[in-house]
Write a protein that holds these residues in place. Structure first.
Motif, mmCIF file in Angstrom:
data_model
loop_
_atom_site.group_PDB
_atom_site.id
_atom_site.type_symbol
_atom_site.label_atom_id
_atom_site.label_comp_id
_atom_site.label_asym_id
_atom_site.label_seq_id
_atom_site.Cartn_x
_atom_site.Cartn_y
_atom_site.Cartn_z
ATOM 1 N N VAL A 109 0.842 -1.199 0.000
ATOM 2 C CA VAL A 109 0.000 0.000 0.000
ATOM 3 C C VAL A 109 0.875 1.244 0.000
ATOM 4 O O VAL A 109 0.640 2.194 -0.762
ATOM 5 C CB VAL A 109 -0.958 -0.009 1.207
ATOM 6 N N GLY A 110 1.904 1.262 0.851
ATOM 7 C CA GLY A 110 2.809 2.408 0.900
ATOM 8 C C GLY A 110 3.467 2.676 -0.443
ATOM 9 O O GLY A 110 3.582 3.834 -0.877
ATOM 10 N N TRP A 111 3.903 1.605 -1.118
ATOM 11 C CA TRP A 111 4.518 1.786 -2.437
ATOM 12 C C TRP A 111 3.505 2.291 -3.457
ATOM 13 O O TRP A 111 3.826 3.140 -4.304
ATOM 14 C CB TRP A 111 5.158 0.480 -2.904
ATOM 15 N N SER A 112 2.283 1.800 -3.374
ATOM 16 C CA SER A 112 1.264 2.254 -4.327
ATOM 17 C C SER A 112 0.935 3.726 -4.125
ATOM 18 O O SER A 112 0.594 4.421 -5.080
ATOM 19 C CB SER A 112 -0.006 1.398 -4.234
ATOM 20 N N TRP A 113 1.026 4.226 -2.882
ATOM 21 C CA TRP A 113 0.808 5.665 -2.660
ATOM 22 C C TRP A 113 1.794 6.473 -3.490
ATOM 23 O O TRP A 113 1.427 7.472 -4.090
ATOM 24 C CB TRP A 113 0.955 6.019 -1.185
ATOM 25 N N LEU A 114 3.044 6.037 -3.519
ATOM 26 C CA LEU A 114 4.057 6.758 -4.301
ATOM 27 C C LEU A 114 3.848 6.571 -5.799
ATOM 28 O O LEU A 114 3.787 7.543 -6.557
ATOM 29 C CB LEU A 114 5.466 6.306 -3.917
ATOM 30 N N SER A 115 3.739 5.331 -6.249
ATOM 31 C CA SER A 115 3.625 5.091 -7.692
ATOM 32 C C SER A 115 2.350 5.720 -8.255
ATOM 33 O O SER A 115 2.365 6.297 -9.348
ATOM 34 C CB SER A 115 3.696 3.596 -8.014
ATOM 35 N N ASP A 116 1.250 5.647 -7.503
ATOM 36 C CA ASP A 116 0.002 6.278 -7.955
ATOM 37 C C ASP A 116 0.144 7.800 -8.005
ATOM 38 O O ASP A 116 -0.363 8.447 -8.922
ATOM 39 C CB ASP A 116 -1.172 5.893 -7.051
ATOM 40 N N ALA A 117 0.839 8.377 -7.003
ATOM 41 C CA ALA A 117 1.030 9.828 -6.988
ATOM 42 C C ALA A 117 1.811 10.282 -8.214
ATOM 43 O O ALA A 117 1.474 11.288 -8.845
ATOM 44 C CB ALA A 117 1.742 10.257 -5.703
ATOM 45 N N LEU A 118 2.854 9.531 -8.566
ATOM 46 C CA LEU A 118 3.638 9.871 -9.750
ATOM 47 C C LEU A 118 2.794 9.753 -11.013
ATOM 48 O O LEU A 118 2.833 10.635 -11.887
ATOM 49 C CB LEU A 118 4.866 8.966 -9.847
ATOM 50 N N ASP A 119 2.024 8.686 -11.131
ATOM 51 C CA ASP A 119 1.192 8.495 -12.318
ATOM 52 C C ASP A 119 0.088 9.541 -12.401
ATOM 53 O O ASP A 119 -0.161 10.111 -13.463
ATOM 54 C CB ASP A 119 0.585 7.087 -12.327
ATOM 55 N N ASP A 120 -0.577 9.807 -11.267
ATOM 56 C CA ASP A 120 -1.704 10.747 -11.266
ATOM 57 C C ASP A 120 -1.263 12.181 -11.530
ATOM 58 O O ASP A 120 -2.027 12.971 -12.065
ATOM 59 C CB ASP A 120 -2.458 10.679 -9.931
ATOM 60 N N ALA A 121 -0.025 12.518 -11.142
ATOM 61 C CA ALA A 121 0.461 13.892 -11.335
ATOM 62 C C ALA A 121 0.772 14.178 -12.800
ATOM 63 O O ALA A 121 0.892 15.331 -13.198
ATOM 64 C CB ALA A 121 1.695 14.139 -10.478
ATOM 65 N N GLY A 122 0.932 13.123 -13.605
ATOM 66 C CA GLY A 122 1.211 13.317 -15.023
ATOM 67 C C GLY A 122 2.603 13.862 -15.294
ATOM 68 O O GLY A 122 2.829 14.491 -16.324
ATOM 69 N N VAL A 123 3.524 13.640 -14.368
ATOM 70 C CA VAL A 123 4.898 14.096 -14.567
ATOM 71 C C VAL A 123 5.723 12.950 -15.133
ATOM 72 O O VAL A 123 5.415 11.786 -14.922
ATOM 73 C CB VAL A 123 5.523 14.587 -13.241
ATOM 74 N N GLY A 124 6.782 13.311 -15.842
ATOM 75 C CA GLY A 124 7.646 12.279 -16.391
ATOM 76 C C GLY A 124 8.573 11.722 -15.323
ATOM 77 O O GLY A 124 9.074 12.469 -14.484
ATOM 78 N N TYR A 125 8.770 10.415 -15.352
ATOM 79 C CA TYR A 125 9.744 9.784 -14.458
ATOM 80 C C TYR A 125 10.127 8.442 -15.045
ATOM 81 O O TYR A 125 9.415 7.862 -15.860
ATOM 82 C CB TYR A 125 9.182 9.619 -13.035
ATOM 83 N N ARG A 126 11.294 7.937 -14.625
ATOM 84 C CA ARG A 126 11.727 6.610 -15.040
ATOM 85 C C ARG A 126 12.700 6.073 -14.003
ATOM 86 O O ARG A 126 13.147 6.805 -13.124
ATOM 87 C CB ARG A 126 12.336 6.622 -16.439
ATOM 88 N N ALA A 127 13.031 4.808 -14.142
ATOM 89 C CA ALA A 127 13.973 4.134 -13.236
ATOM 90 C C ALA A 127 13.573 4.296 -11.777
ATOM 91 O O ALA A 127 14.406 4.575 -10.921
ATOM 92 C CB ALA A 127 15.399 4.634 -13.485
ATOM 93 N N LEU A 128 12.279 4.124 -11.492
ATOM 94 C CA LEU A 128 11.774 4.223 -10.123
ATOM 95 C C LEU A 128 12.169 2.979 -9.338
ATOM 96 O O LEU A 128 12.003 1.854 -9.812
ATOM 97 C CB LEU A 128 10.244 4.355 -10.146
ATOM 98 N N GLY A 129 12.704 3.181 -8.143
ATOM 99 C CA GLY A 129 13.056 2.062 -7.278
ATOM 100 C C GLY A 129 13.016 2.501 -5.828
ATOM 101 O O GLY A 129 13.130 3.689 -5.528
ATOM 102 N N GLY A 130 12.844 1.536 -4.931
ATOM 103 C CA GLY A 130 12.837 1.912 -3.524
ATOM 104 C C GLY A 130 12.404 0.784 -2.617
ATOM 105 O O GLY A 130 12.215 -0.357 -3.053
ATOM 106 N N THR A 131 12.229 1.114 -1.355
ATOM 107 C CA THR A 131 11.811 0.148 -0.346
ATOM 108 C C THR A 131 10.753 0.764 0.556
ATOM 109 O O THR A 131 10.715 1.984 0.751
ATOM 110 C CB THR A 131 12.992 -0.294 0.546
ATOM 111 N N VAL A 132 9.921 -0.097 1.102
ATOM 112 C CA VAL A 132 8.968 0.303 2.143
ATOM 113 C C VAL A 132 9.207 -0.613 3.332
ATOM 114 O O VAL A 132 9.216 -1.837 3.192
ATOM 115 C CB VAL A 132 7.499 0.183 1.666
ATOM 116 N N THR A 133 9.422 -0.007 4.481
ATOM 117 C CA THR A 133 9.709 -0.769 5.697
ATOM 118 C C THR A 133 8.658 -0.443 6.746
ATOM 119 O O THR A 133 8.318 0.734 6.940
ATOM 120 C CB THR A 133 11.104 -0.396 6.249
ATOM 121 N N ARG A 134 8.159 -1.464 7.406
ATOM 122 C CA ARG A 134 7.274 -1.218 8.545
ATOM 123 C C ARG A 134 7.969 -1.759 9.776
ATOM 124 O O ARG A 134 8.543 -2.848 9.773
ATOM 125 C CB ARG A 134 5.902 -1.845 8.356
ATOM 126 N N ILE A 135 7.937 -0.967 10.822
ATOM 127 C CA ILE A 135 8.584 -1.332 12.078
ATOM 128 C C ILE A 135 7.506 -1.367 13.146
ATOM 129 O O ILE A 135 6.846 -0.353 13.401
ATOM 130 C CB ILE A 135 9.669 -0.298 12.455
#
Length: 197
Positions: A109-135
């Motif tokens: 869910v945390g990752w989808s918040w980011l990927s959806d935000a990038l897609d919904d904003a209509g801005v260009g991006y590529r080579a997206l990578g990262g991690t989501v950690t829950r503690i």
């Protein structure tokens, strides 16, 4: 408030394009709950860089409900892993209630918040990578009466065009508000400038 290029960047003769793009970050209008501050940028990752920290504050809270960092790296040599000359590196974290923190789907869910935000904003991006950690923390012994707590950390980077840096900063601050649990701003409400030195 004007966001100035650091002395390190000036000594190295930062390209005019980099300086212009960094100055554009100061024009970003964030939600009133978000405070942006210029912080020292990493020095060895790229020839040119700048960095901001962000706190999401609520009127009834003494501590931020979410915090993060937004770093812009610029390398005209276009490192192969970046697939471009401009790289945004971000970090966001917030406290959650223990029940939400225990949800096994939280990282997705945390990752989808980011990927959806990038897609919904209509801005260009590529080579997206990262991690989501829950503690998830539970206390024992003499601390047993302390409530369980949970924390979400989202670390991500992606390649952008320098001309769209302001748009990426804005969507990232909105992501911080999302993970903090703030509802979206109503249509027609204009956010206020947020960068402070």
């Amino acid at each position: 408030m004007v966001l100035h290029v650091s002395s390190r960047q000036a000594r190295r003769g930062a390209p005019e394009q980099f300086s212009r793009c960094v100055q554009a970050l100061a024009q970003v209008r964030t939600r009133p709950e978000v405070t942006l501050l210029e912080i020292p940028a990493p020095q060895r990752i790229a020839p040119n860089s700048t960095a901001l920290s962000a706190d999401v504050m609520l009127p009834e809270s003494e501590d931020p409900v979410a915090t993060g960092r937004f770093i812009v790296l610029h390398d005209p040599a276009e490192p192969e892993a970046w697939d471009g000359a401009w790289r945004v590196v971000t970090y966001a974290t917030c406290q959650l209630d223990a029940e939400m923190g225990a949800d096994p789907l939280l990282p997705e869910v945390g990752w989808s918040w980011l990927s959806d935000a990038l897609d919904d904003a209509g801005v260009g991006y590529r080579a997206l990578g990262g991690t989501v950690t829950r503690i998830v923390s539970e206390s024992f012994g003499s601390l047993a009466d302390k409530d369980a707590s949970a924390e979400l950390e989202l670390r991500a980077s992606w390649t952008v065009s320098g001309a769209e840096l302001g748009d990426h900063l804005l969507l990232w601050t909105e992501l911080l508000c999302t993970i903090a649990g703030l509802p979206p701003l109503p249509d027609g409400v204009v956010p206020l400038p947020g960068i402070r030195r």
